[in-house]
Scaffold this active site. Sequence first.
Site, PDB file in Angstrom:
ATOM      1  NE  ARG A 312      -3.945  -1.792   2.567  1.00  0.00           N
ATOM      2  CZ  ARG A 312      -4.060  -2.921   3.266  1.00  0.00           C
ATOM      3  NH1 ARG A 312      -3.070  -3.333   4.043  1.00  0.00           N
ATOM      4  NH2 ARG A 312      -5.172  -3.633   3.209  1.00  0.00           N
ATOM      5  CD  GLU A 447     -10.074  -2.755  -4.185  1.00  0.00           C
ATOM      6  OE1 GLU A 447      -9.964  -2.998  -2.979  1.00  0.00           O
ATOM      7  OE2 GLU A 447      -9.331  -1.939  -4.770  1.00  0.00           O
ATOM      8  CG  ASN A 470      -9.733  -5.699   3.535  1.00  0.00           C
ATOM      9  OD1 ASN A 470      -9.969  -6.849   3.897  1.00  0.00           O
ATOM     10  ND2 ASN A 470      -8.541  -5.154   3.644  1.00  0.00           N
ATOM     11  CG  ASP A 471     -12.354  -1.469  -0.558  1.00  0.00           C
ATOM     12  OD1 ASP A 471     -13.060  -0.820   0.229  1.00  0.00           O
ATOM     13  OD2 ASP A 471     -11.186  -1.155  -0.838  1.00  0.00           O
ATOM     14  CB  CYS A 518      -4.160  -8.772  -1.218  1.00  0.00           C
ATOM     15  SG  CYS A 518      -5.108  -7.521  -2.090  1.00  0.00           S
TER      16      CYS A 518
HETATM   17  C1  PEP Z   1      -9.024  -4.705   0.116  1.00  0.00           C
HETATM   18  O1  PEP Z   1      -9.880  -3.851  -0.167  1.00  0.00           O
HETATM   19  O2  PEP Z   1      -9.288  -5.873   0.409  1.00  0.00           O
HETATM   20  C2  PEP Z   1      -7.590  -4.325   0.148  1.00  0.00           C
HETATM   21  C3  PEP Z   1      -6.663  -5.233   0.343  1.00  0.00           C
HETATM   22  O3  PEP Z   1      -7.265  -3.026  -0.006  1.00  0.00           O
HETATM   23  P1  PEP Z   1      -7.412  -1.901   1.133  1.00  0.00           P
HETATM   24  O4  PEP Z   1      -7.711  -2.597   2.434  1.00  0.00           O
HETATM   25  O5  PEP Z   1      -6.117  -1.165   1.146  1.00  0.00           O
HETATM   26  O6  PEP Z   1      -8.552  -1.071   0.616  1.00  0.00           O
HETATM   27 MG    MG Z   2      -9.356  -2.044  -1.161  1.00  0.00          MG
END
Ligand code: PEP
Ligand code: MG
Length: 600
Positions: A312, A447, A470-471, A518
């Site tokens: 990141r 995502e 996550n998103d 990820c």
């Molecule tokens: C996600 O969205 O899963 C991701 C790995 O990116 P971030 O958490 O940085 O948005």
């Molecule tokens: Mg993300």
Amino acid sequence: MSDSTARHEAKPARNLTLQGIAGSPGIAIGQAYLVEHEDVDVVEKRFIEAKNVRAEVKRFKQAVKKAQKQLQSVIDEVPKEFRDHIYILDVHMMLLKDKMLYNGAIQNIEHESLNAEWALKMVLDEVKSIFKKMPDPYFRERASDVVHASKMILDNLLGTGPPDISGIDKRVIIVAHDLSPAETTQIQLEKVKAFLTDRGGQTSHTGIIARSLEIPAILGLGNAKQHIKTNDLLIVDGSAGIVIVDPDEETLTRYQERKDLFEEYQARITRSSHLPAETTDKFRLSVMANIGLLEEVVSVIDHGGDGIGLYRTEFHYVNRPTLPSEQELFDNYRDVAEIMAPHMVTVRTLDIGGDKFASGLQLAEEMNPALGLRAIRFGLQSPEIFKTQLRAILRAANLGNVRIMFPMISQVEELVEAKQMLEEAAESLAKDRIPFKSDIKVGAMIEVPSAVVMADILAKEVDFFSIGTNDLIQYSMAIDRGNKQVAHLYQPLQPAVLRMIKRVVEAAKEAGIQVYMCGEMAGDPMNLPVLLGLGLDALSMNPISIPRLKSTVRMLSLNDSRLFLQEALKQPTVADVIKLVEGTYGPSFPKNDFYQPSQD
Ligand code: PEP
Ligand code: MG
């Protein structure tokens, strides 16, 4: 039990339990050492007579100059084991000269006739309130860097000097309101059993440093310093975020046993963390790491990461008045690539925007930032900033195993345009006769639900997919990932989420490209049977989750996982999926709790 853990005869056991944020796992038992510090929040407000204003400005400037010298000498003397963290001290050095802090305080002295301490506090309050509004905890906590830099100036203004922590002469548990990276580096590590701080959260530097050095830490305790005195006996459970002050004999014995168990368990999984993550039927899963700072790379190597699946890159754009130069970005990406070589480093382009704050960027306020000008959308609308980063990545790729990844792709046009800009960045480097890698591998983060639906089309444009759960969970379930009120809906094993992942993997396989995950979902061993069954090529996670994830892979078979997935996909609810995991693999199957050893 060692002498430092022996109970003090005269003191009655208080058994007082304090709850904070689990910052770094592990159990420590020992005596407290309080780090005293002047608090910026308790300085006095005074008005300066007009004739003394110039002298007050001079006093402020001298305090800043002295702070710069003090910090420089800390940087010059940083012990070997902290070399990777100098970068944070450099950030603080930059902040001391930061226009907002420096000019802002001088302006307050000159225009409002205020004393230097109060003038500084006013700027600081303003900075803190800006950072407080940010939804992302990582960015929120970067406010602490400004506080640390300000404290150095304040110590000089008040003549109190920084707290003396270099002379600790026995192994202790450090208790502090907050610890700046400069302070942390002055502490002799072998003297620290654990860190406790009233401020900070998981993404504060104390947390990052403690985790990478494997020292238990609890952060965000709020008022630990009110309850704990130097020499108090403490139990620190860094996995649960619990401190017990003045424990009784029974509690002490219980935790001593847990400590032994934890250390045994950790030694076992760490010993095997450098072995490949291979299932019982010989499928080798690549287990990579997610990082956000150069200094986390050491932790990736120590925990046996097979590469970096997500770097990141937002850190370079926050907490500063100017944008990073191409050279600065290049130096950083090259360092990460060189330390990780020959392993792969996946650099994700800037995922900033909405109200993810970056002081060098003038971003408009948005009603709905998660659905706003974020990530690739921001990059495409800011070609100068985007191409500067692309050039830096292309140059670093020439010196290491680096590939590039675009975040939050929601339609194929974005990928086409981003690749066009990458091409232009490459052409400009060629024109400038600067070496770069021309055939860099390009990937897309999946995502957003529209990207899942269109995965077959997107797959034709890239070399790999990385699923950002996550998103993806946030956008597909329509739940704000930072909102506690709807956190119960945030479930990775949601049947809807599993079906989406399945679709993405199938599209990738069909196109013959790599697909991995990820998001946080990847680091929880509880999800592993499903993820293996789905056919992901790799998983990327927080470095400290790697050893346990790898050891769980070794317990499973790919074939069984495939069969298990068929059953999991038939389940109508997330509760049914979880029940199926527990029913099939037993209730003590590892869960994501900072690899706490099971109690049974
Ligand atoms: C996600 O969205 O899963 C991701 C790995 O990116 P971030 O958490 O940085 O948005
Ligand atoms: Mg993300």
